[in-house]
Design a protein around this motif. Structure first.
Motif, PDB file in Angstrom:
ATOM      1  N   VAL A 277      -6.267  -5.285   2.085  1.00 38.63           N
ATOM      2  CA  VAL A 277      -7.589  -5.075   1.504  1.00 38.63           C
ATOM      3  C   VAL A 277      -7.664  -5.839   0.190  1.00 38.63           C
ATOM      4  CG1 VAL A 277      -9.213  -3.399   0.572  1.00 38.63           C
ATOM      5  CG2 VAL A 277      -7.818  -2.795   2.556  1.00 38.63           C
TER       6      VAL A 277
ATOM      7  N   GLN B 246       0.857  -1.183   0.000  1.00 36.49           N
ATOM      8  CA  GLN B 246       0.000   0.000   0.000  1.00 36.49           C
ATOM      9  C   GLN B 246       0.897   1.239   0.000  1.00 36.49           C
ATOM     10  OE1 GLN B 246      -2.014  -1.123   3.690  1.00 36.49           O
ATOM     11  NE2 GLN B 246      -3.905  -1.477   2.556  1.00 36.49           N
TER      12      GLN B 246
ATOM     13  N   CYS C  72      -8.792  -5.916  -3.267  1.00 36.89           N
ATOM     14  CA  CYS C  72      -9.331  -4.993  -4.257  1.00 36.89           C
ATOM     15  C   CYS C  72      -8.683  -5.254  -5.612  1.00 36.89           C
ATOM     16  CB  CYS C  72      -9.137  -3.537  -3.827  1.00 36.89           C
ATOM     17  SG  CYS C  72      -7.426  -2.979  -3.858  1.00 36.89           S
TER      18      CYS C  72
ATOM     19  N   CYS D 178      -6.374   3.677  -5.753  1.00 30.94           N
ATOM     20  CA  CYS D 178      -7.054   2.684  -4.931  1.00 30.94           C
ATOM     21  C   CYS D 178      -8.201   3.345  -4.160  1.00 30.94           C
ATOM     22  CB  CYS D 178      -6.066   2.058  -3.952  1.00 30.94           C
ATOM     23  SG  CYS D 178      -6.847   0.950  -2.752  1.00 30.94           S
TER      24      CYS D 178
ATOM     25  N   CYS E 160      -1.618  -1.248  -3.976  1.00 27.22           N
ATOM     26  CA  CYS E 160      -2.594  -0.173  -3.834  1.00 27.22           C
ATOM     27  C   CYS E 160      -1.849   1.155  -3.775  1.00 27.22           C
ATOM     28  CB  CYS E 160      -3.412  -0.360  -2.555  1.00 27.22           C
ATOM     29  SG  CYS E 160      -4.440  -1.845  -2.555  1.00 27.22           S
TER      30      CYS E 160
ATOM     31  N   HIS F  21      -9.832   2.310  -1.586  1.00 24.23           N
ATOM     32  CA  HIS F  21      -9.718   2.137  -0.140  1.00 24.23           C
ATOM     33  C   HIS F  21      -8.700   3.120   0.452  1.00 24.23           C
ATOM     34  CE1 HIS F  21     -12.138  -1.492  -0.497  1.00 24.23           C
ATOM     35  NE2 HIS F  21     -11.348  -1.869  -1.475  1.00 24.23           N
TER      36      HIS F  21
ATOM     37  N   ALA G  22     -10.173   6.668   0.268  1.00 27.14           N
ATOM     38  CA  ALA G  22     -11.184   6.893   1.312  1.00 27.14           C
ATOM     39  C   ALA G  22     -10.522   7.130   2.663  1.00 27.14           C
ATOM     40  CB  ALA G  22     -12.125   5.696   1.382  1.00 27.14           C
ATOM     41  N   ALA G  23      -9.439   6.400   2.946  1.00 28.39           N
ATOM     42  CA  ALA G  23      -8.732   6.586   4.215  1.00 28.39           C
ATOM     43  C   ALA G  23      -8.101   7.966   4.289  1.00 28.39           C
ATOM     44  CB  ALA G  23      -7.669   5.502   4.381  1.00 28.39           C
TER      45      ALA G  23
END
Length: 267
Positions: free
Chosen positions: A249, A85, A251, A136, A198, A138, A141-142
């Protein structure tokens, strides 16, 4: 493939202009890659009790201009250390009146206007990465949830640099509906996708680009000074994201290559 452990840095932060340090008491790791050396040794340590990696995109002393950064080596080095990530803050110019210096923006689209960059690990064979949504969801959004003043949903156009845009170019970009202009967001994002990582970016608006405001246009001194004023806020936001980010995650960033024989071996 790197085996995950409690000391493996599954998360990385890539620092932009003026953002050369993030982890206190970190150890430096020299990583060689098939594509040469990354911009600097990768710092590995802990943030919010979690192991992470940090890499200054332009080098420790800003020795690499946007068009000379070894993006392929940078992303490969992070993946080889176990990173899956990537959080990638960057300095951007605002192209429209609703984007102002000091704003933090999480874009959801990217337009490539670079010209001479190696933007893939696919040097032979066929592997066509899906890139309709370059970031990504996710991670984005974070980032958005970490600060109530962060805005989302912008398109960032990435230009070759190192020069800034002419006034006519800025006006053209804005007329397309694009909100941000930057020099480093591509090919970083697509290389992360090819490596099944990600990736999301946090755009720090440092100036209104040449087509928005009258006057002499943007200067390097203005950009660096504005980014410096946002460093502490950016670091706090990233620390919050690292503390709350799910360790893994499921995805499309990673699963896109399932059933595809990649013409390169993942580190």
């Amino acid at each position: 493939m790197t085996t995950a452990s409690t000391s493996t840095p599954a998360v990385a932060v890539i620092g932009g202009s003026g953002f050369y340090e993030f982890i206190e008491g970190a150890r430096e790791v020299d990583v060689s890659t098939p594509y040469g050396l990354p911009s600097a040794p990768v710092s590995v340590g802990q943030v919010a009790g979690r192991p992470i990696a940090f890499l200054p995109r332009h080098g420790r002393d800003h020795e690499f201009a946007p068009h000379t950064i070894n993006y392929r080596a940078n992303m490969w080095a992070l993946r080889s250390l176990g990173v899956r990530q990537v959080l990638a803050p960057c300095a951007v110019g605002g192209l429209r009146p609703d984007v102002s210096p000091g704003d933090l923006v999480v874009p959801d689209q990217l337009v490539d206007r670079t010209q001479h960059r190696r933007q893939t690990y696919v040097d032979a064979g066929a592997a066509h990465v899906p890139f309709a949504d370059p970031y990504c969801p996710h991670l984005s959004a974070a980032l958005a949830a970490a600060d109530p003043d962060v805005t989302t949903g912008a398109t960032m156009v990435v230009v070759e640099g190192p020069r800034f845009s002419t006034r006519a170019e800025s006006q053209h970009y804005a007329a397309q509906g694009w909100s941000l202009v930057n020099m480093t967001g591509h090919p970083e994002a697509v290389l992360a996708r090819e490596l099944r990582m990600c990736y999301s970016t946090l755009a720090v608006v440092t100036d209104t680009d040449a087509g928005v405001a009258s006057g002499e246009g943007v200067t390097q001194a203005d950009v660096f000074a504005a980014f410096a004023r946002s460093i502490d806020r950016t670091k706090r936001l990233l620390t919050e994201v690292v503390a709350t980010l799910a360790p893994s995650v499921r995805c499309g960033c990673a699963s896109w290559a399932e059933g595809i024989e990649l013409p390169f071996e993942l580190p």
